[in-house]
Write a protein that holds these residues in place. Sequence first.
Motif: not given
Length: 113
Positions: A41-48, A50-58, A62-68
């Motif tokens: 999670f934190k590695a993704i947050a560092r790469t993207v 400006g994204i907040t932890d709450k938004t990244l989690s959401r 969604s990406l998991e639900a869409n099988k991406l």
Amino acid sequence: MLAKGGCPKTMLSISDALQALEGKWKLLILFALSDGGPKRFKAIARTVNGITDKTLSRELKSLEANKLIKREVYDTFPPAVEYTITPHGLSLEKVLDELHFWGLSHRQEVIGK
């Protein structure tokens, strides 16, 4: 070549794609995961930037639900969670490439840089 504007099946497929990829973060998250290998999670947050932890989690949910992406939880203490892009997510590679090139052209057109 774009399909002509009135085709209901085309409209439905575009609507489905937009629903799965809506917002400004999902494609950036997929791009961050596309270089191979699982990321925490934190590695993704560092790469993207400006994204907040709450938004990244959401967005990850969604990406998991869409099988991406795939979420894997390891039985450790504390539990380790890693995310990887799925083959279905990787199928967006051409879309990401085209968005990259269009973004460069758009920036030149609008900003002149």
